[in-house]
Design an enzyme around this catalytic site. Structure first.
Site, PDB file in Angstrom:
ATOM      1  N   HIS A  35      86.177  78.415 -23.216  1.00 56.30           N
ATOM      2  CA  HIS A  35      85.090  77.537 -23.659  1.00 56.30           C
ATOM      3  C   HIS A  35      85.196  77.383 -25.176  1.00 56.30           C
ATOM      4  CE1 HIS A  35      81.292  75.515 -23.610  1.00 56.30           C
ATOM      5  NE2 HIS A  35      80.640  76.459 -24.245  1.00 56.30           N
TER       6      HIS A  35
ATOM      7  N   ASP B  64      77.758  83.265 -27.440  1.00 60.10           N
ATOM      8  CA  ASP B  64      78.549  82.439 -28.357  1.00 60.10           C
ATOM      9  C   ASP B  64      79.346  83.304 -29.328  1.00 60.10           C
ATOM     10  OD1 ASP B  64      77.398  80.415 -27.000  1.00 60.10           O
ATOM     11  OD2 ASP B  64      75.918  79.926 -28.527  1.00 60.10           O
TER      12      ASP B  64
ATOM     13  N   ASP C 192      79.219  70.541 -20.383  1.00 59.68           N
ATOM     14  CA  ASP C 192      78.132  71.048 -21.227  1.00 59.68           C
ATOM     15  C   ASP C 192      77.073  69.955 -21.426  1.00 59.68           C
ATOM     16  OD1 ASP C 192      76.716  72.636 -23.092  1.00 59.68           O
ATOM     17  OD2 ASP C 192      78.559  73.547 -23.827  1.00 59.68           O
TER      18      ASP C 192
ATOM     19  N   ASP D  91      71.891  77.783 -19.546  1.00 61.36           N
ATOM     20  CA  ASP D  91      72.055  78.262 -20.921  1.00 61.36           C
ATOM     21  C   ASP D  91      70.671  78.245 -21.582  1.00 61.36           C
ATOM     22  OD1 ASP D  91      73.245  79.115 -23.217  1.00 61.36           O
ATOM     23  OD2 ASP D  91      74.273  77.228 -23.666  1.00 61.36           O
TER      24      ASP D  91
ATOM     25  N   ARG E 238      73.004  82.748 -19.526  1.00 63.38           N
ATOM     26  CA  ARG E 238      73.201  83.446 -20.801  1.00 63.38           C
ATOM     27  C   ARG E 238      72.199  84.587 -20.943  1.00 63.38           C
ATOM     28  NH1 ARG E 238      73.260  80.372 -26.521  1.00 63.38           N
ATOM     29  NH2 ARG E 238      70.999  80.584 -26.310  1.00 63.38           N
TER      30      ARG E 238
END
Lengths: 594, 529
Positions: free
Chosen positions: A325, A267, A79, A191, A251
């Protein structure tokens, strides 16, 4: 039916697709928006991510623990913290001084790395990406100046992905020599590409920000994330000279995003309700063409219980994108950190996933060809069964597997709707117990239970050997699960290629059809192709075979041989041992009962 | 093809062993695999023909028929690793294109070429073992010193405790006796002081009343402009300060309200006794001419200008306690006066006169008793604290043989890319940015935690500074054998949960055991066809 539509700007084009069947609808819709390209097979394996694996030693520790605990794994993810101050395309030199060595370590066991590359660019003239974009004047504007928004790096500018020249510049940045430390074993995660602007309205870009040719952001908002995904995906194709398939997770997505790779449900939280709702979320995306999708296993936020993590691994094993994740503030929860019982059950769930990869891969091939999603709501396969219309807890993986994994805390049983009518038959995947179609049943479960069922009339290809990753499975032998319908017949397909390149588009693949009828199983080519595999047929499990055979013979290339077999009266399972015929070949297997 | 494979893989001929052992089977289990004899799965689930062993098809549920292929998901493959140590790996790693065994036996099918690295590995393992043995020996030697130090320290402390106990008892008795003596001396002192202070309070009240009377008289003289020894309504109306409503004239009504009743005239007695109390709040005395010396204190009817210096508690009754036998000069602020005059000398007005002689005698007797007591109390406390410290020390878990004794009161540092970490055993762990800044607590020592069989495996530090959006910081310091005390390998696997490794001779528990099974396999030589 009345519906009402509102748009931020522009006019609405309305397409009406006439069906009539759900399968027809997928074909019709995908003719407008495209289909999911066949992913490289590693991306259908299991992914381990976290915000963040701190440094190279941490990545090694993850790798070594998967080795130690003998759990299959294909990809480790990095990340935002791996970068030099959230400057994408760079590495934090202190924590990741030798990315090539780190990737080599992963590659030594056939594994890959994914790094994150977000579209917000730190406003820093010493950052080559920013400097080049600024010099080329490729950023989105507002009030005549470079749009300045707040994101992970602080003050950031946003490349104008609506410009084709911007996208090709971006794509070129993924060349191995430009993006230092990367190679063909490193893939990409986009992302925050909605785009996220922390200080913007609804945490996104101001509607009056200006893109190329004066288009305001309100006009192109939905396309922005789509284009980021597209440009990245094209970059990954170009860096290999067009030979290797890309893998990019995004995303943000929009109608047609399936053409550029995978997405995830964003998320989520480590809560039971979020596990449960991940199923309808994934199915909704699947029926709208976005078929390579999944939810973060365990939930991104919060600290889930060991039971929840375990159930999540079991459920997600049957969803297209399979990635664990977690958030920076959560406790670590990699499988070996959980109690031994949970760890072993998670290992089994991941193994189940890997064993079914030939089936998954075939479903994704069909998906590319015809637009039909691998994960399907019940009504796709059973459009006449009204019980399936509002069904959110069970779904079909392809035409042949019914999935009703446990998503309830402390569950002692699950209710399953065995769709169809009196002609349909189902077989429990764990013991091949026969269950009639058109019935509902409450099935007791333990923590180890992963209720899923083979559908009579279908043949499912599996690779039952356990390997470290998909890389070692390439030449592994196949097992066919032949689940007979009430007439004693079944049919199925198997797609094989080199699992990673675009050569299948030049006919370099195998597409086989298996059909079982009147006690004869035949393998024949669907398409005439040039590809040969080294894989052989290891075993055939014929489920629901009603009488004990006396002899099983295999005929291939003009040679007949007798095969040994086992028959279990109770479960009516006939296991044929070692046909050992190459999967590329045509053959016939005949079962005699006198 | 299958039979070809079979011929290739089953026949294994150890040179010194009497019977062939199938690939992937350890010598210990070799006897279960008898050539030509039907094989019973090790879990007893079924019996299969011998030629189905390692035929690349999983027959036994426990995987025992395929130790040398990847066919069973739960099988084990045994690498002989001649020259190094034998290993048992999951059979799924057989023929997977990755060299797992140093002898390359897991990749027998030559899909990849594996170098035999066993000799080299064996050599470096032996070197490592030798180095480790030396390290542990040296560490163990130091550990013995630590244990001796710990033992000596504990003995010393115990001995100290033996002598300090009675000492404290004696000091305690002395202290108690002196306490009684002190109380006996303080009683008459207190009574005598109270008498004197009461008298002074009375004196002060009288003086105040006189002062007030003088002020009234002076005001009367000022107001009585016609000097007829009476202050009339007209004389009152002549004074501007009585214009309470501020209309420029003083009405009879204003005067009447001020005096609370209609008054034609007042003589000095009436003025002083009845009306001065009402008038003085409003009355303004004549302005003192500049060239004249400062007026005596009594003329100052309105105190505000001096409030800064006299407005404190000095004049209050409570002040008496602090007033000693002599008058105490209030610490007049020198900068307060514009002129450079020295502060006025203390006058009898402001300060209590010294206590009478006999009271002062009582006081010095009490002072002496107090001093004696304080000294005794201090001595007692010192010994008491010493005893408490020793008891705390003796109660502390310093590990087996008290080997961790030398680590007390020590701190060890470790610096990574960003931070310097400090580890003070039995006390605390902290973190500080390398380029300066404040120290952050990672926790205070709470307990030992076990690591395997070692109940002193790591030190746990808890309740450090709270993390935003997270837990309180905490740290775990793993103890490992080493010849010196050194902190290393700091990591933060979970947010605000730190781990470290600490090498110390104190963790070198025992001499390495030479007779372990991890010995290189030197005797077993085998060949494969």
């Amino acid at each position: 039916m009345d519906t009402r539509w509102v748009a931020e700007s522009g006019v609405i084009d309305l397409y009406v697709m006439m069906g009539p069947s759900p399968i027809d609808l997928f074909k019709q819709y995908s003719s407008l928006t495209g289909t999911t390209n066949l992913p490289p097979i590693f991306s259908l394996g299991y992914h381990q991510s976290r915000w963040n694996y701190n440094d190279e030693a941490d990545v090694k520790q993850i790798h070594d623990n998967y080795e130690l605990h003998d759990i299959p794994l294909d990809v480790v993810w990095l990340d935002i913290e791996h970068t030099d101050g959230k400057r994408y395309f760079t590495w934090d030199g202190g924590k990741f001084p030798t990315p090539h060595d780190m990737v080599a370590k992963l590659k030594s066991t056939g594994r890959k790395l994914v790094t994150i590359v977000d579209p917000h660019i730190k406003r820093d003239d010493n950052y080559h990406i920013y400097k080049e974009l600024k010099d080329k004047d490729l950023f989105v504007k507002r009030d005549g100046k470079e749009f300045d928004g707040w994101c992970w790096p602080g003050s950031s500018s946003y490349p104008d992905f609506t410009r084709a020249d911007m996208r090709s510049w971006w794509a070129s940045k993924f060349n191995y020599e430009d993006y230092k430390g990367t190679s063909e074993d490193v893939y990409t995660w986009n992302d925050m590409n909605e785009p996220s602007v922390f200080n913007g309205p609804e945490i996104t870009m101001h509607k009056d920000a200006v893109h190329a040719d004066g288009w305001e952001h309100r006009d192109v908002h939905n396309l922005y994330g789509f284009y980021v995904h597209q440009a990245t995906s094209e970059g990954l194709v170009q860096r290999s000279g067009g030979s290797l398939r890309p893998f990019v997770l995004s995303r943000a997505f929009y109608a047609g995003s399936q053409r550029h790779g995978a997405v995830w449900t964003g998320d989520n939280m480590g809560e039971w309700s979020h596990l449960k709702i991940s199923i309808p979320m994934i199915l909704s995306q699947s029926v709208t063409g976005i078929t390579f999708t999944g939810a973060d296993v365990g939930g991104f936020f919060r600290n889930p219980s060991a039971e929840l993590v375990t159930r999540w691994y079991q459920t997600a094993a049957f969803t297209p994108f399979y990635r664990a994740h977690s958030h920076l503030d959560t406790r670590r929860r990699e499988p070996w950190l959980l109690p031994e019982e949970n760890r072993n059950i998670i290992r089994d769930a991941i193994i189940t996933r890997y064993q079914l990869l030939p089936y998954w891969y075939t479903l994704f091939y069909v998906n590319e060809k015809e637009g039909i999603p691998p994960a399907r709501p019940m009504w796709v396969e059973f459009p006449k069964d009204p019980n399936g219309f509002a069904e959110d807890e069970q779904f079909m993986l392809g035409p042949a597997i019914l999935v009703r994994t446990v998503t309830e805390e402390g569950a002692t049983g699950v209710n399953v709707n065995f769709a169809g009518d009196g002609y349909d038959v189902w077989y429990s995947a764990d013991d091949f117990r026969r269950i009639p179609g058109g019935s509902k049943a409450y099935l007791p479960v333990t923590l180890a239970s992963v209720p899923h069922f083979y559908r009579g009339g279908y043949i499912v290809p599996r690779k039952d050997r356990v390997r470290r990753s998909t890389t070692q499975m390439t030449d592994d032998p196949y097992t066919l699960i032949v689940a007979l319908d009430s007439k004693g017949a079944a049919e199925g397909q198997l797609y094989i290629d080199d699992y990673k390149s675009f050569q299948y588009r030049q006919g370099h693949y195998l597409y086989r059809k298996f059909s079982f009828t009147n006690s004869v199983l035949t393998s024949s080519a669907i398409d005439s192709t040039t590809f040969r595999t080294k894989s052989i047929l290891e075993s055939v499990k014929i489920v629901g075979y009603s009488s004990k055979p006396t002899k099983v013979t295999l005929s291939s290339n003009g040679v007949n041989k007798e095969l040994s077999f086992r028959y279990e009266e109770g479960t009516q399972l006939l296991t044929v041992r070692k046909p050992a015929v190459n999967m590329s070949d045509d053959w016939t297997m005949t079962i005699s009962t006198q | 093809m299958a039979s070809l494979l079979l011929a290739f893989c089953v026949i294994v001929l150890p040179v010194f062993a009497s019977e062939p052992i199938p690939r992937g089977v350890s010598r210990a289990k070799g006897s279960f695999y008898k050539a030509g004899v039907p094989f019973k799965c090790l879990d007893g689930s079924q019996t299969i023909p011998f030629d189905q062993i390692n035929d690349d098809y999983c027959d036994c549920a426990d995987g025992s028929d395929e130790p040398g292929t990847s066919a069973c998901r739960n099988g084990r493959f045994y690498c002989v690793n001649k020259g190094y140590k034998p290993e048992s790996i999951p059979s799924s790693r057989v023929s997977d294109g990755i060299c797992d065994c140093c002898d390359g036996s897991d990749e027998y099918d030559q899909k990849v070429k594996c170098e035999n690295t066993c000799i080299e590995l064996g050599r470096s393992m032996r070197e490592e073992m030798l180095a480790m043995k030396k390290l542990v020996e040296e560490g163990y030697r130091i550990r013995s010193e630590y244990a001796a130090q710990g033992k000596t320290a504990k003995l010393e402390k115990q001995e100290q405790l033996v002598s300090l106990g009675p000492k404290r008892e004696v000091l305690g008795q002395t202290k108690d006796e002196l306490m009684l003596k002190k109380e006996a001396a303080e009683q008459p002192e207190k009574a005598a002081k109270e008498v004197h202070e009461a008298w002074w309070k009375e004196q002060k009240a009288i003086r105040e009343a006189e002062k007030e009377k003088a002020k009234a008289a002076e005001a009367f003289a000022q107001l009585d402009t016609n000097q007829d020894n009476l202050v009339s309504m007209a004389e009152m109306q002549a004074r501007a300060e009585f214009d309470t409503n501020g209309d420029g004239t003083v009405s009879e009504e204003e005067v009447t309200i001020l005096l609370t009743e209609a008054v034609d005239t007042m003589d000095l007695a009436q003025f002083t006794d009845t009306y001065w109390e009402l008038i003085k709040k409003v009355y303004k005395p004549p302005v003192v001419e500049v060239q004249e010396p400062a007026p005596p204190a009594p003329t100052e009817a309105v105190p505000p200008p001096t409030e800064a210096t006299t407005g404190d508690d000095e004049d209050d009754d409570s002040d008496f306690d602090e007033v000693n036998s002599t008058c105490i000069q209030d610490d007049f602020d020198e900068g307060d006066d514009d002129n450079e005059e020295a502060p006025p000398p203390p006058t009898e007005d402001n300060f209590m006169p010294a206590y009478p002689e006999e009271t002062q005698v009582l006081m010095s007797v009490a002072d002496a008793a107090r001093e004696e007591y304080n000294k005794a109390e201090k001595e007692y406390n010192e010994v008491d604290r010493e005893i408490q410290d020793i008891e705390k020390f003796l109660a502390q878990d310093l590990g087996p043989d008290d080997v961790f004794y030398p680590l007390r009161d020590q701190c060890y540092e470790y610096t990574d890319r960003e931070y310097t970490y400090k580890f003070c055993p039995f006390e605390k762990a902290t973190q500080k940015p390398k380029d300066g800044g404040t120290e952050t607590s990672l926790g205070t020592f709470t307990k030992w935690e076990a690591n395997g069989d070692d109940s002193y495996g790591s030190m746990k530090f808890e309740k450090g500074l709270h993390c935003w959006n997270g837990p309180d910081r905490s740290a775990s310091v793993k103890f490992m054998c080493g010849t010196e005390n050194k902190l290393a390998n700091g990591a933060e696997p979970n947010r605000c949960e730190y781990t470290f490794e600490f090498t110390t001779p104190a963790a070198c528990h025992s001499l390495p055991d030479d007779s372990e099974s991890e010995q290189p396999d030197v005797e077993h030589v085998h060949t494969e066809l």
